[in-house]
Design a protein around this motif. Structure first.
Motif, PDB file in Angstrom:
ATOM      1  N   SER A 148       0.836  -1.204   0.000  1.00 33.78           N
ATOM      2  CA  SER A 148       0.000   0.000   0.000  1.00 33.78           C
ATOM      3  C   SER A 148       0.869   1.251   0.000  1.00 33.78           C
ATOM      4  CB  SER A 148      -0.890   0.035   1.239  1.00 33.78           C
ATOM      5  OG  SER A 148      -1.715  -1.087   1.294  1.00 33.78           O
ATOM      6  N   PRO A 149       0.525   2.227  -0.840  1.00 29.34           N
ATOM      7  CA  PRO A 149       1.285   3.483  -0.828  1.00 29.34           C
ATOM      8  C   PRO A 149       0.907   4.320   0.399  1.00 29.34           C
ATOM      9  CG  PRO A 149      -0.476   3.609  -2.429  1.00 29.34           C
ATOM     10  CD  PRO A 149      -0.489   2.213  -1.892  1.00 29.34           C
ATOM     11  N   LEU A 150       1.778   5.236   0.738  1.00 29.45           N
ATOM     12  CA  LEU A 150       1.539   6.085   1.906  1.00 29.45           C
ATOM     13  C   LEU A 150       0.274   6.914   1.767  1.00 29.45           C
ATOM     14  CD1 LEU A 150       5.053   7.479   2.857  1.00 29.45           C
ATOM     15  CD2 LEU A 150       3.631   5.949   4.186  1.00 29.45           C
ATOM     16  N   ASN A 151      -0.056   7.315   0.547  1.00 30.69           N
ATOM     17  CA  ASN A 151      -1.227   8.174   0.385  1.00 30.69           C
ATOM     18  C   ASN A 151      -2.542   7.438   0.644  1.00 30.69           C
ATOM     19  OD1 ASN A 151      -1.578   6.704  -1.957  1.00 30.69           O
ATOM     20  ND2 ASN A 151      -1.122   8.411  -3.317  1.00 30.69           N
ATOM     21  N   SER A 152      -2.501   6.130   0.830  1.00 25.92           N
ATOM     22  CA  SER A 152      -3.716   5.412   1.204  1.00 25.92           C
ATOM     23  C   SER A 152      -4.000   5.519   2.703  1.00 25.92           C
ATOM     24  CB  SER A 152      -3.634   3.942   0.778  1.00 25.92           C
ATOM     25  OG  SER A 152      -2.600   3.287   1.486  1.00 25.92           O
ATOM     26  N   CYS A 153      -3.042   6.019   3.466  1.00 25.18           N
ATOM     27  CA  CYS A 153      -3.261   6.287   4.891  1.00 25.18           C
ATOM     28  C   CYS A 153      -4.082   7.574   4.997  1.00 25.18           C
ATOM     29  CB  CYS A 153      -1.921   6.437   5.617  1.00 25.18           C
ATOM     30  SG  CYS A 153      -2.084   6.886   7.346  1.00 25.18           S
ATOM     31  N   SER A 154      -5.169   7.510   5.744  1.00 20.71           N
ATOM     32  CA  SER A 154      -6.079   8.663   5.821  1.00 20.71           C
ATOM     33  C   SER A 154      -5.420   9.898   6.424  1.00 20.71           C
ATOM     34  CB  SER A 154      -7.328   8.292   6.620  1.00 20.71           C
ATOM     35  OG  SER A 154      -6.961   7.936   7.945  1.00 20.71           O
ATOM     36  N   ASP A 155      -4.436   9.710   7.288  1.00 20.51           N
ATOM     37  CA  ASP A 155      -3.791  10.855   7.934  1.00 20.51           C
ATOM     38  C   ASP A 155      -2.713  11.506   7.067  1.00 20.51           C
ATOM     39  OD1 ASP A 155      -5.077  10.965  10.516  1.00 20.51           O
ATOM     40  OD2 ASP A 155      -4.171   9.007  10.895  1.00 20.51           O
ATOM     41  N   PHE A 156      -2.336  10.859   5.982  1.00 15.99           N
ATOM     42  CA  PHE A 156      -1.255  11.387   5.157  1.00 15.99           C
ATOM     43  C   PHE A 156      -1.607  12.757   4.578  1.00 15.99           C
ATOM     44  CE2 PHE A 156       1.128  11.890   1.224  1.00 15.99           C
ATOM     45  CZ  PHE A 156       2.414  11.624   1.648  1.00 15.99           C
ATOM     46  N   TRP A 157      -2.775  12.838   3.937  1.00 15.88           N
ATOM     47  CA  TRP A 157      -3.153  14.101   3.313  1.00 15.88           C
ATOM     48  C   TRP A 157      -3.586  15.141   4.351  1.00 15.88           C
ATOM     49  CZ3 TRP A 157      -0.856  14.741  -0.888  1.00 15.88           C
ATOM     50  CH2 TRP A 157      -0.645  13.680  -1.766  1.00 15.88           C
ATOM     51  N   ASP A 158      -4.087  14.672   5.491  1.00 18.43           N
ATOM     52  CA  ASP A 158      -4.389  15.615   6.582  1.00 18.43           C
ATOM     53  C   ASP A 158      -3.103  16.274   7.077  1.00 18.43           C
ATOM     54  OD1 ASP A 158      -7.074  14.999   6.463  1.00 18.43           O
ATOM     55  OD2 ASP A 158      -6.977  13.525   8.097  1.00 18.43           O
ATOM     56  N   LEU A 159      -2.039  15.475   7.165  1.00 23.26           N
ATOM     57  CA  LEU A 159      -0.747  16.014   7.580  1.00 23.26           C
ATOM     58  C   LEU A 159      -0.223  17.010   6.546  1.00 23.26           C
ATOM     59  CD1 LEU A 159       1.725  16.013   9.467  1.00 23.26           C
ATOM     60  CD2 LEU A 159       2.596  14.070   8.160  1.00 23.26           C
ATOM     61  N   TYR A 160      -0.310  16.652   5.281  1.00 21.70           N
ATOM     62  CA  TYR A 160       0.166  17.534   4.221  1.00 21.70           C
ATOM     63  C   TYR A 160      -0.605  18.858   4.221  1.00 21.70           C
ATOM     64  CZ  TYR A 160       1.448  19.172  -0.422  1.00 21.70           C
ATOM     65  OH  TYR A 160       1.905  19.928  -1.464  1.00 21.70           O
ATOM     66  N   LYS A 161      -1.921  18.760   4.322  1.00 17.80           N
ATOM     67  CA  LYS A 161      -2.763  19.956   4.358  1.00 17.80           C
ATOM     68  C   LYS A 161      -2.448  20.793   5.604  1.00 17.80           C
ATOM     69  CE  LYS A 161      -7.460  20.995   5.298  1.00 17.80           C
ATOM     70  NZ  LYS A 161      -8.736  20.439   5.644  1.00 17.80           N
ATOM     71  N   GLY A 162      -2.268  20.150   6.740  1.00 15.05           N
ATOM     72  CA  GLY A 162      -1.949  20.856   7.979  1.00 15.05           C
ATOM     73  C   GLY A 162      -0.606  21.563   7.914  1.00 15.05           C
ATOM     74  N   LEU A 163       0.383  20.921   7.310  1.00  9.50           N
ATOM     75  CA  LEU A 163       1.702  21.549   7.175  1.00  9.50           C
ATOM     76  C   LEU A 163       1.636  22.789   6.294  1.00  9.50           C
ATOM     77  CD1 LEU A 163       4.017  18.433   6.777  1.00  9.50           C
ATOM     78  CD2 LEU A 163       3.907  19.987   8.720  1.00  9.50           C
ATOM     79  N   ASN A 164       0.912  22.687   5.198  1.00 11.07           N
ATOM     80  CA  ASN A 164       0.756  23.861   4.329  1.00 11.07           C
ATOM     81  C   ASN A 164      -0.017  24.975   5.033  1.00 11.07           C
ATOM     82  OD1 ASN A 164       2.194  22.991   2.063  1.00 11.07           O
ATOM     83  ND2 ASN A 164       0.466  21.754   1.380  1.00 11.07           N
ATOM     84  N   GLY A 165      -1.038  24.610   5.800  1.00 13.13           N
ATOM     85  CA  GLY A 165      -1.793  25.610   6.552  1.00 13.13           C
ATOM     86  C   GLY A 165      -0.945  26.308   7.600  1.00 13.13           C
ATOM     87  N   ILE A 166      -0.135  25.537   8.319  1.00 11.02           N
ATOM     88  CA  ILE A 166       0.744  26.123   9.339  1.00 11.02           C
ATOM     89  C   ILE A 166       1.787  27.022   8.683  1.00 11.02           C
ATOM     90  CG2 ILE A 166       2.618  25.508  10.935  1.00 11.02           C
ATOM     91  CD1 ILE A 166      -0.100  25.352  12.228  1.00 11.02           C
ATOM     92  N   SER A 167       2.276  26.610   7.536  1.00  8.44           N
ATOM     93  CA  SER A 167       3.250  27.433   6.820  1.00  8.44           C
ATOM     94  C   SER A 167       2.641  28.782   6.446  1.00  8.44           C
ATOM     95  CB  SER A 167       3.730  26.696   5.568  1.00  8.44           C
ATOM     96  OG  SER A 167       4.566  27.517   4.800  1.00  8.44           O
ATOM     97  N   LEU A 168       1.398  28.768   5.974  1.00 10.39           N
ATOM     98  CA  LEU A 168       0.717  30.022   5.639  1.00 10.39           C
ATOM     99  C   LEU A 168       0.464  30.872   6.881  1.00 10.39           C
ATOM    100  CD1 LEU A 168      -1.816  28.724   2.967  1.00 10.39           C
ATOM    101  CD2 LEU A 168       0.232  30.105   2.579  1.00 10.39           C
ATOM    102  N   GLU A 169       0.126  30.211   7.994  1.00 14.07           N
ATOM    103  CA  GLU A 169      -0.091  30.951   9.245  1.00 14.07           C
ATOM    104  C   GLU A 169       1.203  31.602   9.721  1.00 14.07           C
ATOM    105  OE1 GLU A 169      -2.697  30.531  11.998  1.00 14.07           O
ATOM    106  OE2 GLU A 169      -4.128  29.310  10.899  1.00 14.07           O
ATOM    107  N   ILE A 170       2.310  30.882   9.604  1.00 13.22           N
ATOM    108  CA  ILE A 170       3.604  31.444  10.003  1.00 13.22           C
ATOM    109  C   ILE A 170       3.921  32.657   9.138  1.00 13.22           C
ATOM    110  CG2 ILE A 170       6.092  31.032  10.095  1.00 13.22           C
ATOM    111  CD1 ILE A 170       5.465  28.113  10.774  1.00 13.22           C
ATOM    112  N   ARG A 171       3.681  32.534   7.844  1.00  9.30           N
ATOM    113  CA  ARG A 171       3.921  33.656   6.938  1.00  9.30           C
ATOM    114  C   ARG A 171       3.081  34.870   7.345  1.00  9.30           C
ATOM    115  NH1 ARG A 171       3.236  31.969   1.188  1.00  9.30           N
ATOM    116  NH2 ARG A 171       5.299  31.127   1.542  1.00  9.30           N
ATOM    117  N   ALA A 172       1.808  34.635   7.695  1.00 11.10           N
ATOM    118  CA  ALA A 172       0.938  35.732   8.114  1.00 11.10           C
ATOM    119  C   ALA A 172       1.436  36.375   9.408  1.00 11.10           C
ATOM    120  CB  ALA A 172      -0.491  35.228   8.294  1.00 11.10           C
TER     121      ALA A 172
END
Length: 180
Positions: A148-172
């Motif tokens: 199974s690829p990593l992207n089949s783990c339900s938390d994988f994309w939540d982590l990716y989305k969360g990291l991008n969101g935190i990055s935008l918050e840090i920028r703000a």
């Protein structure tokens, strides 16, 4: 600010009582000497000095937190963006091949470092990211014999989305700090 006002106004009833005690009559003899009045005035000035020093210490702490955040947030944002980019390249990696990847421990370290920055806040979002990293690591451990690829783990994309969101918050936060 309200607390400071209360603490500064607290000695006023004491002064009123001392004034009432100094009025002519029986109590006038108790506080009639100049030295005794100077002792009371010195005590009150010392109390007000303590209050002012405490208020200044709180202000210094806030300045220190802002300076620490200003110094730490840009490199943390850069590292988080780099790790998010690397995470997306590993989306098709099989669970059996993902075990030796150091990205998940690096993500955990960076997110925890961000949690220690007092001027940033957002503790709930950061705790959710740490939980996502732990869930993905647990999923990899449980599925290391599967293809199974990593992207089949339900938390994988939540982590990716969360990291991008935190990055935008840090920028703000950085832009807000520059604007002050």
């Amino acid at each position: 600010m309200i607390l400071l006002g209360v603490l500064l106004l607290l000695p006023i009833p004491v002064l009123a009582a001392l004034y009432a005690a100094s009025l002519p009559g029986d109590m006038f003899l108790r506080i009639s000497h100049f030295n005794e009045w100077m002792s009371v005035a010195g005590t009150l000035l010392g109390y007000w000095g303590l209050v002012a020093s405490s208020y200044a210490a709180l202000g210094v702490r806030k300045i220190e937190e802002r300076y620490f955040a200003k110094a730490r947030l840009p490199p943390l944002r850069k590292n988080i963006e780099k790790l998010a980019s690397e995470l997306s390249t590993h989306s098709e990696t099989k669970a059996s091949d993902a075990m030796p990847l150091s990205i998940f421990s690096a993500l955990d370290v960076e997110v925890r470092a961000l949690m220690r920055v007092s001027g940033f806040g957002r503790k709930r979002q950061l705790k959710a990211l740490v939980q996502n990293v732990e869930n993905i690591s647990r999923w990899i451990k449980n599925n290391q014999n599967s293809a199974s690829p990593l992207n089949s783990c339900s938390d994988f994309w939540d982590l990716y989305k969360g990291l991008n969101g935190i990055s935008l918050e840090i920028r703000a936060v950085i832009e807000e700090e520059k604007a002050k």
